[in-house]
Design a protein around this motif. Structure first.
Motif: not given
Length: 434
Positions: A67-90
Motif C-alpha cells: 500500500t505504500t505509494p511508489i515514488a521516483g527512485l533516487t538511490p541514497p548511499n545504501t547497499v541495496f540502492a547501489r545494487f539497484a543502480a549498478g545492476t538494473g535489478n529491482r
C-alpha cells in the motif's frame, strides 16, 4: 552523549569476484525480501523511495500487494540502492524483525507467506506485518541478526520448502546503542551499570551518578521477535551472568527480549516501568519521548532520530571502523542454547550455512555491544534470480568505484578486513546460490 555524524574512509581496496551487471539490463530481476530491522540504515536507509522514514517497506519494485505509494527512485548511499543502480535489478525490503523474517524463509511459524502485506509503522493498534508484500509465497532472501539455529533447521526440513536448501552469509557488524531521554544527563555507563539496569538490580536513576534524576528507570524494549534483542540479550548473558550481583544463567540469548530477560517477564525483580515497542525505530522513539527512559537499538537508528546515548566503558557506538578483520566464518555450524557454535545436523549442503562466532571480538574494536547480521535464502530453485542474488551479496565485498558498495553509516562495519574472510564468503556466494 549527543549523536555524532561522521564516516571514516575505507583503507582497503577490495574487489569482489562477483561481476556487476550493467545498469538497465534487459534481464533485470525483482527481488523481494525482509526481516531484520537492525541493518536497514545500511541496507536501504530512510529514503530508498523518498517516503516517510517510519515506513516498514523500502522498494523500487512494482507490487500491487503493497500500500505504500511508489515514488521516483533516487538511490541514497545504501547497499541495496547501489545494487539497484549498478545492476538494473529491482529490490524491496520489509522490516518485520528477524523472527518473522526467518519464519517466512522457513515456511514454518506464524507468518510464512511473503505475499502478505508488509504494513507500516504507525501508532497502535496498527497491524504488524503479515508478509513482505512479495509476489510469491517464498521470499528471494531474508535478513536476520539471529542466525539460523538447529530448531530452525528442524522446522525447515520438515516444512514445505525443504527441497530448496538454505544458505546464510554474514554481511555486517553493527553497534547496539542505548538511546535515552534527553532529561537524563549521564555521559557514560559501565558494564556493571548496564547489567544492573537491565536486570532490574537498579530501578531508580538516583543509583547512577550524574543522571540528574531520582525517578524510576523506564525500560523500552522490543515487543516482536528480533535479532537486535538476540544480540543484546547475548551480550547481557555473556557480560552479566554471575557478575555484579546477578545470578548465573539469569539472562539467556533470545529473539524475544521478554523471554530472555526475567525483569521484563514474570520473575522478580521487575522493572519499575517498561514499554514494549515494535521495531527498532519505535524503541528509539519511545526512549526519547518517555521521561526517564532508556532502550537499545542499532546506532544508525539512534543517530537518525537524534537521540541522546551514553558511551559504554568510555567507548562510543559511533566509533566502529568501516571495515573490520575477523576470521573466515564457520562452515555448517549453528548456535546452541548456550550461544556456542556446534555442527548442524539434518541439512543437506550444510556448508552453505556460514556463521560468525558471537564471541568474536574484532581487533581494534573497544565498544562492547556488537551484533553480526546476515542475509539468508534458498540454495536451489532461484532460477532467473540467481545472478541478481549473487550480485547483491557481492556488493558487501566490493569497494570498486561507485556504484560499488558505499561507506557504511557510522556504527556499522563490513567484515572483510582479511583475505581469508573474503575468499570464504565469495566461494560460498558462487557455490551456494543455484
Amino acid at each position: 552523549m549527543r549523536r555524532t555524524s561522521f564516516l571514516r574512509l575505507h583503507p582497503l581496496a577490495i574487489v569482489a569476484a562477483t561481476a556487476m551487471a550493467a545498469a538497465g539490463s534487459a534481464n533485470a530481476a525483482d527481488l523481494y525480501g525482509g526481516g531484520a530491522t537492525f541493518p536497514v540504515q545500511s541496507y536501504v536507509g530512510d529514503d530508498f523511495l523518498l517516503t516517510n522514514p517510519r515506513a516498514r517497506l523500502s522498494r523500487n519494485t512494482v507490487n500491487p500487494v503493497a500500500t505504500t505509494p511508489i515514488a521516483g527512485l533516487t538511490p541514497p548511499n545504501t547497499v541495496f540502492a547501489r545494487f539497484a543502480a549498478g545492476t538494473g535489478n529491482r529490490i524491496s525490503y520489509c522490516q518485520t524483525g528477524s523472527g518473522t523474517g526467518k519464519t517466512v524463509l522457513l515456511g514454518v511459524g506464524s507468518v510464512t507467506d511473503a505475499r502478505g502485506e508488509c504494513n507500516n509503522y504507525a501508532p497502535p493498534p496498527a497491524p504488524t506485518p503479515a508478509g513482505f508484500s512479495g509476489t510469491t509465497a517464498a521470499p528471494n532472501y531474508i535478513g536476520t541478526d539471529s542466525p539460523i539455529n538447529q530448531g530452525d533447521v528442524n522446522g525447515f526440513t520438515g516444512g514445505p520448502r525443504a527441497a530448496r536448501g538454505l544458505w546464510q552469509i554474514p554481511t555486517l557488524a553493527g553497534a547496539i546503542a542505548l538511546p535515552r531521554h534527553e532529561g537524563l544527563n549521564f555521559p557514560n555507563l559501565t558494564t556493571a551499570q548496564v547489567c544492573q539496569i537491565f536486570s532490574a538490580r537498579i530501578t531508580n536513576w538516583s543509583s547512577i551518578p550524574g543522571s540528574g534524576s531520582s525517578a524510576p528507570i523506564h525500560v523500552v524494549y522490543r515487543s516482536d521477535t528480533s535479532g537486535t534483542s538476540f544480540a543484546f540479550t547475548s551480550y547481557l548473558a555473556s557480560a552479566c551472568n554471575g557478575n555484579f550481583g546477578i545470578p548465573p544463567g539469569y539472562f539467556t540469548p533470545n529473539q524475544s527480549f521478554a523471554a530472555g530477560v526475567p525483569a521484563a517477564g514474570s520473575a522478580a525483580p521487575l522493572y519499575a516501568a517498561s514499554t514494549a515497542a515494535s521495531g527498532n525505530p519505535n524503541v528509539v522513539t519511545g526512549a526519547i519521548s518517555t521521561a526517564n527512559a532508556i532502550g537499545y537499538a542499532d546506532y544508525p537508528e539512534v543517530d537518525a532520530q537524534g537521540a541522546e546515548f551514553p558511551t559504554v566503558n568510555g567507548s562510543s557506538p559511533a566509533a566502529l571502523p568501516t571495515s573490520i578483520s575477523i576470521p573466515a566464518p564457520l562452515t555448517g555450524q549453528v548456535l546452541n542454547a548456550s550461544n556456542t557454535p556446534v555442527p548442524v545436523t539434518g541439512l543437506p549442503n550444510a556448508n552453505c550455512l556460514r556463521l560468525v562466532n558471537p564471541s568474536t571480538i574484532p581487533a581494534g574494536v573497544t565498544y562492547p555491544i556488537l551484533a553480526y547480521t546476515y542475509l539468508a535464502g534458498y540454495r536451489n530453485g532461484n532460477g532467473a534470480n540467481t545472478t541478481a542474488l549473487r550480485n547483491l551479496l557481492g556488493y558487501f565485498l566490493s569497494t570498486a568505484p561507485a556504484p560499488g558498495r558505499p561507506v557504511p553509516p557510522a556504527g556499522f562495519a563490513y567484515l572483510d578486513g582479511s583475505a581469508a574472510y573474503r575468499t570464504s564468503v565469495q566461494n560460498t556466494i558462487n557455490s551456494c546460490i543455484l
